[in-house]
Design a protein around this motif. Sequence first.
Motif, short mmCIF file in Angstrom:
data_model
loop_
_atom_site.label_atom_id
_atom_site.label_comp_id
_atom_site.label_asym_id
_atom_site.label_seq_id
_atom_site.Cartn_x
_atom_site.Cartn_y
_atom_site.Cartn_z
N LYS A 23 0.83 -1.21 0.00
CA LYS A 23 0.00 0.00 0.00
C LYS A 23 0.86 1.25 0.00
CE LYS A 23 -4.03 -2.04 2.28
NZ LYS A 23 -4.86 -2.04 3.51
N HIS A 24 1.92 1.25 0.79
CA HIS A 24 2.83 2.40 0.83
C HIS A 24 3.50 2.62 -0.54
CE1 HIS A 24 2.49 3.45 5.03
NE2 HIS A 24 2.70 2.20 5.39
N LYS A 25 3.87 1.54 -1.19
CA LYS A 25 4.49 1.65 -2.51
C LYS A 25 3.51 2.22 -3.53
CE LYS A 25 7.94 -1.97 -1.90
NZ LYS A 25 8.41 -3.29 -2.32
N VAL A 26 2.26 1.80 -3.46
CA VAL A 26 1.24 2.30 -4.39
C VAL A 26 1.03 3.80 -4.17
CG1 VAL A 26 -1.23 2.23 -4.96
CG2 VAL A 26 0.05 0.09 -4.70
N VAL A 27 0.91 4.21 -2.92
CA VAL A 27 0.71 5.62 -2.61
C VAL A 27 1.91 6.44 -3.08
CG1 VAL A 27 0.50 7.30 -0.72
CG2 VAL A 27 -0.90 5.24 -0.72
N SER A 28 3.10 5.94 -2.84
CA SER A 28 4.32 6.63 -3.26
C SER A 28 4.35 6.80 -4.78
CB SER A 28 5.55 5.87 -2.78
OG SER A 28 6.73 6.48 -3.21
N SER A 29 3.99 5.75 -5.49
CA SER A 29 3.97 5.81 -6.96
C SER A 29 2.92 6.81 -7.44
CB SER A 29 3.68 4.44 -7.55
OG SER A 29 4.74 3.57 -7.29
N GLN A 30 1.78 6.84 -6.79
CA GLN A 30 0.74 7.80 -7.17
C GLN A 30 1.20 9.23 -6.95
OE1 GLN A 30 -2.38 6.30 -4.61
NE2 GLN A 30 -3.42 5.26 -6.31
N GLN A 31 1.88 9.47 -5.84
CA GLN A 31 2.38 10.82 -5.55
C GLN A 31 3.42 11.25 -6.58
OE1 GLN A 31 3.65 10.27 -1.51
NE2 GLN A 31 1.66 10.86 -0.67
N LYS A 32 4.29 10.34 -6.96
CA LYS A 32 5.29 10.67 -7.98
C LYS A 32 4.63 10.97 -9.31
CE LYS A 32 8.99 7.93 -5.90
NZ LYS A 32 9.80 6.71 -6.02
N ALA A 33 3.59 10.22 -9.66
CA ALA A 33 2.87 10.46 -10.91
C ALA A 33 2.19 11.82 -10.90
CB ALA A 33 1.86 9.34 -11.16
N VAL A 34 1.58 12.18 -9.79
CA VAL A 34 0.91 13.48 -9.66
C VAL A 34 1.92 14.61 -9.84
CG1 VAL A 34 -0.24 15.03 -8.01
CG2 VAL A 34 -1.04 12.68 -8.29
N ILE A 35 3.08 14.48 -9.24
CA ILE A 35 4.12 15.51 -9.36
C ILE A 35 4.55 15.67 -10.81
CG2 ILE A 35 6.52 16.05 -8.79
CD1 ILE A 35 5.92 14.84 -5.99
N LYS A 36 4.73 14.56 -11.51
CA LYS A 36 5.14 14.64 -12.92
C LYS A 36 4.06 15.29 -13.77
CE LYS A 36 8.46 10.87 -12.91
NZ LYS A 36 8.87 9.59 -13.46
N VAL A 37 2.82 14.91 -13.54
CA VAL A 37 1.71 15.48 -14.32
C VAL A 37 1.61 16.98 -14.05
CG1 VAL A 37 -0.81 15.55 -14.56
CG2 VAL A 37 0.39 13.35 -14.53
N ASN A 38 1.67 17.37 -12.78
CA ASN A 38 1.58 18.79 -12.45
C ASN A 38 2.74 19.58 -13.04
OD1 ASN A 38 -0.80 18.45 -11.08
ND2 ASN A 38 0.13 18.41 -9.05
N THR A 39 3.92 19.01 -13.07
CA THR A 39 5.08 19.68 -13.67
C THR A 39 4.83 19.94 -15.15
OG1 THR A 39 6.59 18.66 -12.07
CG2 THR A 39 7.56 19.46 -14.12
N GLU A 40 4.31 18.95 -15.84
CA GLU A 40 4.01 19.10 -17.27
C GLU A 40 2.92 20.14 -17.50
OE1 GLU A 40 5.56 17.86 -19.99
OE2 GLU A 40 7.03 17.11 -18.56
N LEU A 41 1.89 20.13 -16.65
CA LEU A 41 0.81 21.11 -16.80
C LEU A 41 1.30 22.53 -16.55
CD1 LEU A 41 -2.20 19.24 -15.15
CD2 LEU A 41 -1.90 19.79 -17.57
N LEU A 42 2.17 22.70 -15.56
CA LEU A 42 2.73 24.03 -15.31
C LEU A 42 3.59 24.51 -16.48
CD1 LEU A 42 3.69 23.79 -11.54
CD2 LEU A 42 1.97 25.27 -12.57
N ALA A 43 4.35 23.60 -17.06
CA ALA A 43 5.15 23.96 -18.23
C ALA A 43 4.25 24.38 -19.39
CB ALA A 43 6.04 22.79 -18.65
N LEU A 44 3.17 23.65 -19.59
CA LEU A 44 2.22 23.99 -20.65
C LEU A 44 1.59 25.36 -20.40
CD1 LEU A 44 0.55 23.32 -23.17
CD2 LEU A 44 -1.05 22.11 -21.66
#
Length: 66
Positions: A23-44
Amino acid sequence: MHKNKHLKSQQTAEYKQWLTELKHKVVSSQQKAVIKVNTELLALCGQLGNNLLPNWFKSQFGGSHE
């Protein structure tokens, strides 16, 4: 009989530990994905602003802003 209960209890504890770690690994992966998506959206958004701002200045003030 007592031996089987102890073994089952140990397996259950190991399973619970494994499940908690999973469960901790899943949450960690989700958080990393959110950060990457938000970074791309900010760049856009930055790119859109850089493209739109000169046109807005031109329409408001009749010239280019540079």
